[in-house]
Design an enzyme around this catalytic site. Structure first.
Site, PDB file in Angstrom:
ATOM      1  N   GLU A 115       0.829  -1.205   0.000  1.00  0.00           N
ATOM      2  CA  GLU A 115       0.000   0.000   0.000  1.00  0.00           C
ATOM      3  C   GLU A 115       0.866   1.259   0.000  1.00  0.00           C
ATOM      4  O   GLU A 115       0.541   2.244  -0.669  1.00  0.00           O
ATOM      5  CB  GLU A 115      -0.954  -0.010   1.192  1.00  0.00           C
ATOM      6  N   ASP A 163       3.351  -4.511  -5.743  1.00  0.00           N
ATOM      7  CA  ASP A 163       3.754  -5.811  -5.192  1.00  0.00           C
ATOM      8  C   ASP A 163       5.274  -5.900  -5.061  1.00  0.00           C
ATOM      9  O   ASP A 163       5.805  -6.347  -4.040  1.00  0.00           O
ATOM     10  CB  ASP A 163       3.257  -6.951  -6.089  1.00  0.00           C
TER      11      ASP A 163
END
Length: 660
Positions: A509, A572
């Site tokens: 995030e 990611d």
């Protein structure tokens, strides 16, 4: 109404991703060196069963199931008055839940509660008549070939602005209209469902078939001008401010200025147009000639939208199209459907109850410590970055410093929830009337925020949500209580297992602040170029290496779209790399546990139909590819498991993609 920013929700669809190839896992459990994801999850996959009312099971969905079970039990006790709600907001939720759970009354009413809303559409005589009712239409959430709403201004995120966007399509994405065979199959299924719903609502078979025929034709006419999932994945392109008077002059078929002035109290200086191509073609799509078909389109949308508030027959039939698309065997039970309907309406009070009941202060502080440690690690990584200039690096670190952290659940729900008063059945209240009152109250509240300061302290996710999110427009990272459980996080797990789970999610995030979309937004949430020209050119070059790494990979009978999944793949990669470095700073470092935890959180077993659906619509890569490919990019993974050339998990050092 289409969401303004469909792809900004961090790992918003990670709860429904790919679980690997079933035959490969069951026929031969591969070694960790050849297929890490399948090897780690082989035993689980062999025994995992997809619930009949869901399209998948796995790490995220298992937590969803647990939250569902716990809250349904608690709320059933409150319905039976064995347990007290504890506050007024939750008491109002329970009253609404009681109405939603009363299927005896809902079934007895059948389609009657729907008729006034159908008549509203059917009695429209012209586009002028439609425009004259537009204020009330929007406040009631009635369907229209556009959406008008208020959201933070991406050009000045401290103030709310007015947005207008294109509508959603029956088949969900324009790509489904491109192939004639696919289009025919999906339109056929949608037509069958909608025809049945209209007949249930009192239309003859012939009337229903004609309404649906016109509705499908109108819907298909909109498709070429809407954005595909790939196009919408760059949400910054949805920021197209226009002088409102110029926009209004551009549209001849519908007068927007009068109803907008009624809603806002004045005509705004500007409107943000999410899809200029759609509104450039608006008069050709919406005019006197297409008005009958538009009415049919709105009628079909109305029946489908309100079905979940009607009898069980309506509810089950209205879900048949989505079940077909995702391969779900059966509809959710009455009890589950009532729970999700009510909990979704009262999401903040329900989320706070969940957080207070099932999430401890010790865990909250521990996770916050982990978030702060990962942010510090990210700062160090940026400081050591070799391809950023000093100016860009300093601004990036400032963005991290300004980032707001939300862990668990908010202290209180928004004040609007205290204004909700449910009229119980004993006083003549019905489910649909109460739902419409809540809709109107929420929309009035939303429109009242136009041109007023944004409350940066609001949480975008409720505490019972199994998800996490970076919000670019207030530069915040959000981790609800419901995701802060094993296998993502547990006080009982080794620190490195937590770093490979929730740690990688946290860093993912954070990485969204520097993904190809977040990189265009500053520390205050404004769409702004804070890069040097050379730095941004280098960033785009590196991002394209991630596109190439995923683009064209085969999955679920199709291929991965590297551009559509680029932002999530960049996040990611940055997330796992940062979590790895943070874990190395802990006293007991076990990198094997970290990498194993990473592969575990992405495990998923899904129906083939659902895998194919996500491949078309999702901005995330399939789970198995998310797990394996990011590991292949890491030197430490190769060292920890002695991965060598010739092993399936091996990737040559010069081919390993590292951005952050």
């Amino acid at each position: 109404m289409k969401k303004l920013i469909r792809s900004m929700l961090g790992i918003a669809m990670a709860v429904t991703l790919f679980a690997g190839n079933a035959m490969a896992v069951l026929a031969q459990a591969p070694s960790l060196k050849d297929d890490f994801y399948d090897a780690v999850n082989a035993e689980w996959y062999a025994s995992a069963e997809i619930p009949a009312d869901k399209p998948s099971t796995g790490g995220f969905m298992n937590l969803v199931d647990g939250v569902e079970k716990a809250l349904m039990a608690d709320f059933a006790a409150m319905l039976g008055e064995e347990k007290q709600p504890g506050n007024e907001q939750l008491s109002q939720f329970i009253e609404f839940y009681r109405l939603a759970s009363d299927f005896e009354t809902r079934d007895a009413a059948g389609g009657k509660p729907l008729l006034p809303f159908m008549e509203r559409v059917e009695h429209l005589e012209s586009l002028e008549d439609f425009a004259g009712q537009l204020k009330e239409w929007m406040l009631e959430g009635m369907p229209a070939p556009f959406g008008v709403f208020v959201e933070a201004d991406m050009g000045n995120a401290a103030i709310h602005a007015l947005y207008i966007a294109d509508p959603g399509l029956f088949l969900m994405d324009k790509s489904y209209y491109a192939d004639e065979q696919t289009k025919a199959a999906l339109q056929g299924a949608y037509a069958q469902m909608s025809t049945k719903l209209l007949v249930m609502a009192g239309k003859t078979e012939a009337e229903a078939e004609e309404i649906v025929r016109q509705a499908l034709a109108f819907d298909e006419s909109l498709a070429p001008y809407t954005k595909s999932a790939e196009e919408a994945s760059d949400y910054t392109k949805m920021y197209n401010p226009m002088n409102f008077s110029e926009f209004d002059a551009q549209i001849k078929s519908v007068n927007f200025s009068a109803p907008i002035e009624e809603l806002l109290g004045e005509v705004p200086d500007k409107v943000i147009v999410a899809n200029p191509d759609y509104f450039a073609a608006f008069d050709a799509l919406v005019n006197d000639g297409t008005f009958p078909a538009m009415k049919s389109w709105m009628l079909v949308n109305t029946v489908n939208a309100f079905a979940s508030y009607l009898s069980d027959g309506f509810r089950v039939e209205a879900g048949s199209f989505s079940r077909m698309l995702s391969g779900v065997a059966e509809a959710a039970s009455r009890e589950k459907s009532a729970y999700y309907l009510a909990a979704g309406t009262f999401s903040e009070p329900v989320g706070i109850y969940y957080g207070q009941t099932y999430f401890g202060e010790q865990a909250k502080q521990d996770v916050r410590h982990m978030v702060e440690a990962i942010i510090d690690t990210y700062k160090d990584r940026l400081s050591a970055n070799v391809w950023l200039s000093d100016d860009t690096r300093a601004t990036a670190i400032s963005k991290l410093t300004a980032m707001a952290i939300n862990v668990g659940y908010p202290d209180a729900a928004r004040p609007i929830y205290s204004q909700i008063q449910i009229k119980p059945a004993a006083e003549g209240g019905t489910l649909i009337d109460n739902a419409m009152d809540i809709t109107r109250l929420m929309l009035l509240d939303s429109f009242s925020k136009w041109n007023k300061p944004v409350d940066r302290g609001l949480w975008p996710l409720s505490g019972d949500t199994v998800n996490a999110m970076y919000s670019p427009m207030n530069n915040s990272i959000n981790f609800p209580a419901a995701i802060l459980q094993a296998p993502f996080y547990s006080l009982e797990q080794p620190a490195c297992a937590n770093y490979g789970g929730i740690g990688a999610v946290i860093a993912h995030e954070i990485s969204h602040a520097f993904d190809p979309n977040g990189a265009k937004v500053d520390e205050l949430g404004n769409l702004k170029n804070w890069w040097t020209q050379a730095d941004y050119a280098k960033f785009e070059e590196l991002s394209q290496t991630m596109v190439k790494e995923f683009d064209g990979l085969e999955h679920a009978g199709g291929v991965v779209n590297g551009t559509q999944t680029m932002a999530e793949n960049v996040a990611d990669a940055g997330g796992l790399a940062c979590a790895l470095e943070a874990a190395k700073r802990e006293a007991d470092v076990d990198l094997k546990a970290l990498f194993t935890s990473w592969a575990t959180i992405w495990r998923q077993k899904a129906t083939p139909e659902y895998e194919a659906l996500l491949l078309t619509l999702d901005v995330h890569a399939p789970s198995k590819l998310r797990a394996n490919i990011q590991l292949q990019n890491m030197d430490d993974f190769h060292a920890a498991f002695d991965i060598r050339e010739g092993d399936g998990m091996y990737r040559a050092p010069e081919e390993r993609v590292i951005i952050w």
